[in-house]
Design a protein around this motif. Sequence first.
Motif, PDB file in Angstrom:
ATOM      1  N   TYR A 102       6.753  -0.838   5.482  1.00 25.45           N
ATOM      2  CA  TYR A 102       6.997  -0.962   6.918  1.00 25.45           C
ATOM      3  C   TYR A 102       5.774  -0.692   7.787  1.00 25.45           C
ATOM      4  N   LEU A 103       5.252   0.536   7.764  1.00 26.33           N
ATOM      5  CA  LEU A 103       4.152   0.894   8.659  1.00 26.33           C
ATOM      6  C   LEU A 103       2.859   0.180   8.314  1.00 26.33           C
ATOM      7  N   TYR A 104       2.683  -0.168   7.056  1.00 23.40           N
ATOM      8  CA  TYR A 104       1.408  -0.707   6.591  1.00 23.40           C
ATOM      9  C   TYR A 104       1.618  -2.076   5.958  1.00 23.40           C
ATOM     10  N   ARG A 105       0.720  -2.981   6.278  1.00 20.18           N
ATOM     11  CA  ARG A 105       0.888  -4.366   5.839  1.00 20.18           C
ATOM     12  C   ARG A 105       0.634  -4.523   4.342  1.00 20.18           C
ATOM     13  N   SER A 106       1.410  -5.380   3.727  1.00 20.38           N
ATOM     14  CA  SER A 106       1.194  -5.764   2.337  1.00 20.38           C
ATOM     15  C   SER A 106       0.342  -7.023   2.309  1.00 20.38           C
ATOM     16  N   VAL A 107      -0.294  -7.270   1.162  1.00 19.71           N
ATOM     17  CA  VAL A 107      -1.108  -8.479   0.984  1.00 19.71           C
ATOM     18  C   VAL A 107      -0.773  -9.090  -0.368  1.00 19.71           C
ATOM     19  N   THR A 108      -1.116 -10.359  -0.533  1.00 19.82           N
ATOM     20  CA  THR A 108      -0.979 -10.943  -1.869  1.00 19.82           C
ATOM     21  C   THR A 108      -1.917 -10.186  -2.804  1.00 19.82           C
ATOM     22  N   PHE A 109      -1.519 -10.062  -4.077  1.00 24.34           N
ATOM     23  CA  PHE A 109      -2.254  -9.160  -4.966  1.00 24.34           C
ATOM     24  C   PHE A 109      -3.692  -9.612  -5.197  1.00 24.34           C
ATOM     25  N   ASP A 110      -3.952 -10.894  -5.081  1.00 26.52           N
ATOM     26  CA  ASP A 110      -5.325 -11.349  -5.283  1.00 26.52           C
ATOM     27  C   ASP A 110      -6.251 -10.883  -4.152  1.00 26.52           C
ATOM     28  N   LYS A 111      -5.648 -10.355  -3.057  1.00 28.72           N
ATOM     29  CA  LYS A 111      -6.438  -9.832  -1.949  1.00 28.72           C
ATOM     30  C   LYS A 111      -6.269  -8.317  -1.800  1.00 28.72           C
ATOM     31  N   VAL A 112      -5.927  -7.657  -2.898  1.00 31.41           N
ATOM     32  CA  VAL A 112      -5.661  -6.217  -2.840  1.00 31.41           C
ATOM     33  C   VAL A 112      -6.846  -5.428  -2.295  1.00 31.41           C
ATOM     34  N   ASN A 113      -8.070  -5.916  -2.528  1.00 32.73           N
ATOM     35  CA  ASN A 113      -9.260  -5.196  -2.051  1.00 32.73           C
ATOM     36  C   ASN A 113      -9.344  -5.139  -0.533  1.00 32.73           C
ATOM     37  N   THR A 114      -8.578  -5.978   0.171  1.00 30.70           N
ATOM     38  CA  THR A 114      -8.596  -5.952   1.636  1.00 30.70           C
ATOM     39  C   THR A 114      -7.775  -4.808   2.202  1.00 30.70           C
ATOM     40  N   LEU A 115      -7.053  -4.085   1.355  1.00 30.18           N
ATOM     41  CA  LEU A 115      -6.281  -2.942   1.826  1.00 30.18           C
ATOM     42  C   LEU A 115      -7.187  -1.809   2.314  1.00 30.18           C
ATOM     43  N   LEU A 116      -8.418  -1.799   1.840  1.00 34.96           N
ATOM     44  CA  LEU A 116      -9.386  -0.780   2.299  1.00 34.96           C
ATOM     45  C   LEU A 116     -10.236  -1.326   3.433  1.00 34.96           C
ATOM     46  N   PRO A 143       0.800  -1.220   0.000  1.00 40.33           N
ATOM     47  CA  PRO A 143       0.000   0.000   0.000  1.00 40.33           C
ATOM     48  C   PRO A 143       0.835   1.274   0.000  1.00 40.33           C
ATOM     49  N   ILE A 144       0.315   2.292  -0.656  1.00 43.05           N
ATOM     50  CA  ILE A 144       0.873   3.643  -0.625  1.00 43.05           C
ATOM     51  C   ILE A 144      -0.165   4.510   0.081  1.00 43.05           C
ATOM     52  N   MET A 145       0.222   5.039   1.255  1.00 38.44           N
ATOM     53  CA  MET A 145      -0.714   5.740   2.129  1.00 38.44           C
ATOM     54  C   MET A 145      -0.365   7.219   2.216  1.00 38.44           C
ATOM     55  N   SER A 146      -1.379   8.055   2.302  1.00 38.73           N
ATOM     56  CA  SER A 146      -1.122   9.467   2.553  1.00 38.73           C
ATOM     57  C   SER A 146      -0.545   9.632   3.954  1.00 38.73           C
ATOM     58  N   THR A 147       0.090  10.757   4.219  1.00 38.38           N
ATOM     59  CA  THR A 147       0.630  10.995   5.556  1.00 38.38           C
ATOM     60  C   THR A 147      -0.492  11.197   6.569  1.00 38.38           C
ATOM     61  N   GLU A 148      -1.736  11.267   6.090  1.00 41.90           N
ATOM     62  CA  GLU A 148      -2.901  11.317   6.977  1.00 41.90           C
ATOM     63  C   GLU A 148      -3.494   9.935   7.221  1.00 41.90           C
ATOM     64  N   GLY A 149      -2.925   8.905   6.569  1.00 42.89           N
ATOM     65  CA  GLY A 149      -3.372   7.545   6.789  1.00 42.89           C
ATOM     66  C   GLY A 149      -4.430   7.051   5.823  1.00 42.89           C
ATOM     67  N   LYS A 150      -4.594   7.709   4.680  1.00 41.51           N
ATOM     68  CA  LYS A 150      -5.575   7.296   3.681  1.00 41.51           C
ATOM     69  C   LYS A 150      -4.890   6.522   2.561  1.00 41.51           C
ATOM     70  N   LEU A 151      -5.521   5.424   2.126  1.00 41.02           N
ATOM     71  CA  LEU A 151      -4.978   4.648   1.012  1.00 41.02           C
ATOM     72  C   LEU A 151      -5.100   5.434  -0.292  1.00 41.02           C
ATOM     73  N   LEU A 152      -3.973   5.595  -0.983  1.00 39.79           N
ATOM     74  CA  LEU A 152      -3.949   6.309  -2.259  1.00 39.79           C
ATOM     75  C   LEU A 152      -3.775   5.359  -3.440  1.00 39.79           C
ATOM     76  N   GLY A 153      -3.124   4.245  -3.190  1.00 39.84           N
ATOM     77  CA  GLY A 153      -2.866   3.277  -4.255  1.00 39.84           C
ATOM     78  C   GLY A 153      -1.961   2.181  -3.724  1.00 39.84           C
ATOM     79  N   CYS A 154      -1.337   1.464  -4.623  1.00 40.94           N
ATOM     80  CA  CYS A 154      -0.399   0.414  -4.202  1.00 40.94           C
ATOM     81  C   CYS A 154       0.607   0.174  -5.313  1.00 40.94           C
ATOM     82  N   GLU A 155       1.676  -0.484  -4.938  1.00 42.07           N
ATOM     83  CA  GLU A 155       2.653  -0.936  -5.923  1.00 42.07           C
ATOM     84  C   GLU A 155       2.557  -2.445  -6.048  1.00 42.07           C
ATOM     85  N   LEU A 156       2.563  -2.939  -7.277  1.00 41.02           N
ATOM     86  CA  LEU A 156       2.640  -4.376  -7.500  1.00 41.02           C
ATOM     87  C   LEU A 156       4.110  -4.778  -7.396  1.00 41.02           C
ATOM     88  N   LEU A 157       4.406  -5.586  -6.381  1.00 33.00           N
ATOM     89  CA  LEU A 157       5.751  -6.121  -6.199  1.00 33.00           C
ATOM     90  C   LEU A 157       5.770  -7.579  -6.643  1.00 33.00           C
TER      91      LEU A 157
END
Length: 224
Positions: A210-224, A10-24
């Motif tokens: 680091y601060l925010y957990r990553s997930v497998t890409f098939d579960k990307v919708n759980t980031l919200l 996840p890529i999070m704003s400094t206010e803690g809002k999800l803005l997007g993600c990077e596919l690793l």
Amino acid sequence: MITTNFIAEPIMSTEGKLLGCELLTRFNSEDLPVLNTKYYIMAMDAEGKRELLIRQLQAIEVHASWFRDNRLYCTVNIDTMQARLCVFDREVIQLLDKLDYVRLEISENFEGLEQGINHPILKTLLNVGYRLFLDDLGSGRANVAALTTGCYEAVKIDRAFYRQEIQKPTFNILMKNIMQYCPYVIVEGVEQQKELSVLRDSGVTAVQGYLYRSVTFDKVNTLL
């Protein structure tokens, strides 16, 4: 046998809002639990890199409605060879044309990075309408010369470079200088919540890792 796994970081704003993600991408084998992604991809031939990019874009396409409905972006890292595929390969182009929320992350190993808009491949990508992120600013090759060319919608600050510079009283000045050329700044390697207020005060847009957990890409919708 090598297995390939895609991760959504996840890529999070400094206010803690999800803005997007990077596919690793992570590669595993029976002999070595985790292979070094950077060097493994660098060692691939042209067809291997093409196949990987297509698989990455197809994995992102599965979640198209989720990205669009939530106004989120997804970044995917490309090297020089893969950037050429984005310009000349019909299958890759057809995929990208459907993925308006994808950002192409230009890696530090991109040949001729410092040329910016004068680089024929980067110029074509921009003219077509692709939106580019500059990865790992401060790592060496992704330097200020690359940033000042004005090609990029966002810049990511290298983890090691950030950890070095955050200790200095000139950190805010450094951020302001970077934001003259690219106001959308993402810092990689933030380790503690208390760092977020410092980054907000310096104008940094977002953080990753680091601060925010990553997930497998098939579960990307759980980031919200």
